[in-house]
Write a protein that holds these residues in place. Structure first.
Motif, PDB file in Angstrom:
ATOM      1  N   MET A 191      39.534  -8.713 -17.102  1.00 39.63           N
ATOM      2  CA  MET A 191      39.412  -7.198 -16.344  1.00 39.63           C
ATOM      3  C   MET A 191      37.830  -7.119 -15.203  1.00 39.63           C
ATOM      4  O   MET A 191      37.699  -5.655 -15.425  1.00 39.63           O
ATOM      5  CB  MET A 191      38.990  -6.529 -18.106  1.00 39.63           C
ATOM      6  CG  MET A 191      39.947  -6.767 -18.880  1.00 39.63           C
ATOM      7  SD  MET A 191      41.576  -5.748 -18.445  1.00 39.63           S
ATOM      8  CE  MET A 191      40.342  -3.326 -18.563  1.00 39.63           C
ATOM      9  N   MET A 192      37.868  -8.081 -15.105  1.00 38.88           N
ATOM     10  CA  MET A 192      36.382  -7.690 -13.798  1.00 38.88           C
ATOM     11  C   MET A 192      36.437  -7.077 -13.046  1.00 38.88           C
ATOM     12  O   MET A 192      35.792  -7.411 -12.893  1.00 38.88           O
ATOM     13  CB  MET A 192      36.342 -10.047 -13.445  1.00 38.88           C
ATOM     14  CG  MET A 192      35.755 -10.880 -15.442  1.00 38.88           C
ATOM     15  SD  MET A 192      33.862  -9.938 -15.109  1.00 38.88           S
ATOM     16  CE  MET A 192      33.298 -10.618 -13.664  1.00 38.88           C
ATOM     17  N   SER A 193      37.711  -6.914 -12.819  1.00 40.54           N
ATOM     18  CA  SER A 193      38.196  -6.600 -11.839  1.00 40.54           C
ATOM     19  C   SER A 193      38.054  -5.200 -11.672  1.00 40.54           C
ATOM     20  O   SER A 193      37.864  -3.759 -10.456  1.00 40.54           O
ATOM     21  CB  SER A 193      39.282  -6.619 -10.402  1.00 40.54           C
ATOM     22  OG  SER A 193      40.542  -6.761 -11.314  1.00 40.54           O
ATOM     23  N   VAL A 194      38.147  -4.635 -12.565  1.00 37.12           N
ATOM     24  CA  VAL A 194      37.583  -3.008 -12.972  1.00 37.12           C
ATOM     25  C   VAL A 194      36.568  -3.286 -12.313  1.00 37.12           C
ATOM     26  O   VAL A 194      35.911  -3.026 -12.635  1.00 37.12           O
ATOM     27  CB  VAL A 194      38.476  -2.228 -14.062  1.00 37.12           C
ATOM     28  CG1 VAL A 194      38.341  -0.911 -14.514  1.00 37.12           C
ATOM     29  CG2 VAL A 194      40.109  -3.072 -14.548  1.00 37.12           C
ATOM     30  N   ASP A 195      36.558  -0.701 -11.124  1.00 36.68           N
ATOM     31  CA  ASP A 195      35.754  -1.097 -11.563  1.00 36.68           C
ATOM     32  C   ASP A 195      35.421   0.434 -12.571  1.00 36.68           C
ATOM     33  O   ASP A 195      35.565   1.196 -12.715  1.00 36.68           O
ATOM     34  CB  ASP A 195      35.791  -0.186  -9.642  1.00 36.68           C
ATOM     35  CG  ASP A 195      34.667   0.824  -9.505  1.00 36.68           C
ATOM     36  OD1 ASP A 195      33.219   0.894 -10.259  1.00 36.68           O
ATOM     37  OD2 ASP A 195      34.593   2.037  -8.606  1.00 36.68           O
ATOM     38  N   GLN A 197      47.998 -11.542 -10.016  1.00 33.32           N
ATOM     39  CA  GLN A 197      47.835 -10.111 -10.799  1.00 33.32           C
ATOM     40  C   GLN A 197      48.821  -9.570 -11.011  1.00 33.32           C
ATOM     41  O   GLN A 197      50.271  -9.705 -10.089  1.00 33.32           O
ATOM     42  CB  GLN A 197      46.536  -9.095  -9.746  1.00 33.32           C
ATOM     43  CG  GLN A 197      46.024  -7.788 -10.462  1.00 33.32           C
ATOM     44  CD  GLN A 197      45.091  -7.037  -9.747  1.00 33.32           C
ATOM     45  OE1 GLN A 197      44.915  -7.527  -8.673  1.00 33.32           O
ATOM     46  NE2 GLN A 197      44.729  -6.086 -10.333  1.00 33.32           N
ATOM     47  N   THR A 246      44.460 -16.206  -6.737  1.00 32.43           N
ATOM     48  CA  THR A 246      44.337 -15.414  -8.181  1.00 32.43           C
ATOM     49  C   THR A 246      46.069 -15.171  -8.094  1.00 32.43           C
ATOM     50  O   THR A 246      46.904 -15.077  -6.844  1.00 32.43           O
ATOM     51  CB  THR A 246      43.671 -14.751  -7.715  1.00 32.43           C
ATOM     52  OG1 THR A 246      43.438 -13.509  -6.701  1.00 32.43           O
ATOM     53  CG2 THR A 246      42.098 -15.034  -7.344  1.00 32.43           C
ATOM     54  N   SER A 281      34.741  -7.254 -21.237  1.00 34.40           N
ATOM     55  CA  SER A 281      35.766  -6.698 -19.611  1.00 34.40           C
ATOM     56  C   SER A 281      35.417  -7.640 -18.947  1.00 34.40           C
ATOM     57  O   SER A 281      35.483  -8.153 -17.518  1.00 34.40           O
ATOM     58  CB  SER A 281      34.376  -5.434 -18.719  1.00 34.40           C
ATOM     59  OG  SER A 281      33.317  -5.793 -18.928  1.00 34.40           O
ATOM     60  N   GLU A 330      48.226  -2.416 -15.660  1.00 31.40           N
ATOM     61  CA  GLU A 330      47.523  -4.073 -14.521  1.00 31.40           C
ATOM     62  C   GLU A 330      46.065  -4.432 -15.127  1.00 31.40           C
ATOM     63  O   GLU A 330      45.391  -4.636 -15.173  1.00 31.40           O
ATOM     64  CB  GLU A 330      46.491  -3.580 -12.827  1.00 31.40           C
ATOM     65  CG  GLU A 330      48.044  -2.662 -12.431  1.00 31.40           C
ATOM     66  CD  GLU A 330      47.040  -2.351 -11.067  1.00 31.40           C
ATOM     67  OE1 GLU A 330      45.950  -2.258 -10.664  1.00 31.40           O
ATOM     68  OE2 GLU A 330      47.639  -1.440  -9.754  1.00 31.40           O
ATOM     69  N   THR A 331      46.333  -6.421 -14.268  1.00 28.47           N
ATOM     70  CA  THR A 331      45.351  -7.034 -15.293  1.00 28.47           C
ATOM     71  C   THR A 331      43.830  -7.456 -14.669  1.00 28.47           C
ATOM     72  O   THR A 331      44.797  -7.032 -13.210  1.00 28.47           O
ATOM     73  CB  THR A 331      45.858  -8.532 -15.740  1.00 28.47           C
ATOM     74  OG1 THR A 331      46.912  -8.832 -14.509  1.00 28.47           O
ATOM     75  CG2 THR A 331      47.482  -8.693 -16.209  1.00 28.47           C
ATOM     76  N   GLY A 332      43.525  -7.672 -14.574  1.00 25.05           N
ATOM     77  CA  GLY A 332      42.419  -8.328 -13.267  1.00 25.05           C
ATOM     78  C   GLY A 332      43.462  -9.344 -12.366  1.00 25.05           C
ATOM     79  O   GLY A 332      44.083 -10.146 -13.246  1.00 25.05           O
ATOM     80  N   LYS A 333      42.504  -9.997 -11.543  1.00 22.64           N
ATOM     81  CA  LYS A 333      42.905 -10.850 -10.844  1.00 22.64           C
ATOM     82  C   LYS A 333      43.133 -12.212 -11.437  1.00 22.64           C
ATOM     83  O   LYS A 333      41.146 -12.893 -11.792  1.00 22.64           O
ATOM     84  CB  LYS A 333      42.264 -11.231  -9.645  1.00 22.64           C
ATOM     85  CG  LYS A 333      42.802  -9.948  -8.431  1.00 22.64           C
ATOM     86  CD  LYS A 333      41.616 -10.544  -7.038  1.00 22.64           C
ATOM     87  CE  LYS A 333      42.269  -9.184  -5.784  1.00 22.64           C
ATOM     88  NZ  LYS A 333      41.998  -9.731  -4.905  1.00 22.64           N
TER      89      LYS A 333
END
Length: 279
Positions: free
Chosen positions: A104-108, A251, A249, A100, A189-192
């Motif tokens: 995918m770093m910005s995904v909760d 997205q 950034t 991740s 959606e991609t991450g930032k």
């Protein structure tokens, strides 16, 4: 203590044969065996025990890699994959890697309580929420799909006759199937994307998106913490998205304006940008 029996026997656990582990917090929350290793999870730690010899030894400990439920761990090939509030991880029998990171770093991931593996498609499937499943391909080493409307199983997902199964509330065995996209609910959606330097401004010029099965799909972009804008309809083949905007950034978001094609696939996104001079 983990008591152990003789090989091939599920009974007779002598008090003198055990593996002694120090686990903080809740004690053991899940265990999974793969190859010659035993993966022992607590709420905040993963201990990897090597059981290849006549005696066991601690091979590695990973802080922050614990789980709260056995449903968050699944056997994958010669290793295991698991998910917790910090992300999705895969131990391939040789090394630990985060699946991740990067896009995918910005995904909760805090609501992710189930994980599965589909061997026929080589997909690691993670319930991001109660009904949404993100899928990571071990073939392309990338996140490739988001399945919608698939209720998370109440039990751990395991294998029977080479297929993934779980138990329903009535204890009926049910095969896991992601199904086809049949509703206008596609959203990816991609991450930032910081292009390696989160603190530096860039001039984003264009993005090239290569897709197949593009019916009723479109792409947008967002700079920093702004709103998604720049809607461009997608067609099969290589699509050009003109940006010409500066920021730290970017997205991307891909959505469906109608019922999406079940064969829709994004094979590549190429971003053209330039780092701006620091003054």
């Amino acid at each position: 203590l983990i008591l152990k029996s003789a090989i091939g026997k599920r009974y007779g656990f002598p008090n003198g044969q055990y593996i002694d582990l120090e686990l903080p917090g809740t004690g053991i929350t899940a265990m999974e065996a793969a190859g010659d290793r035993l993966f022992v999870f607590s709420s905040g730690m993963l201990n990897v025990v090597n059981v290849a010899q006549d005696y066991e030894f601690m091979e590695a400990s990973f802080q922050g890699h614990g789980v709260s439920s056995p449903k968050q761990v699944v056997k994958v090939l010669e290793g295991v994959a698991f998910v917790n509030s910090t992300g999705v991880y895969y131990f391939d029998g040789d090394k630990m890697q985060s699946l991740s990171d990067d896009l995918m770093m910005s995904v909760d991931w805090s609501g992710s309580n189930n994980i599965a593996y589909l061997p026929s498609e080589k997909l690691v499937c993670v319930w991001h929420s109660t009904n949404d499943v993100y899928c990571y391909s071990l073939v392309t080493n990338a996140w490739v799909s988001n399945a919608i409307g698939i209720t998370a199983p109440l039990t751990k997902i395991d294998f029977y006759n080479n297929n993934a199964y779980y138990l329903t509330t009535s204890h009926t065995q049910k095969e896991l199937a992601l199904g086809d996209a049949t509703e206008a609910g596609l959203k990816f959606e991609t991450g930032k994307i910081s292009c390696g330097d989160l603190s530096r401004n860039k001039k984003f010029y264009k993005a090239y998106i290569n897709v197949t099965g593009s019916a009723n799909t479109q792409i947008k972009y967002k700079i920093d913490s702004g709103s998604f804008t720049g809607t461009t309809a997608l067609s099969d083949g290589n699509n050009t998205l003109t940006i010409n905007t500066s920021g730290k950034t970017i997205q991307f978001q891909i959505t469906a304006t109608g019922t999406p094609n079940t064969a829709f696939e994004v094979s590549d996104i190429t971003l053209i940008y330039r780092d701006k001079t620091v003054k």
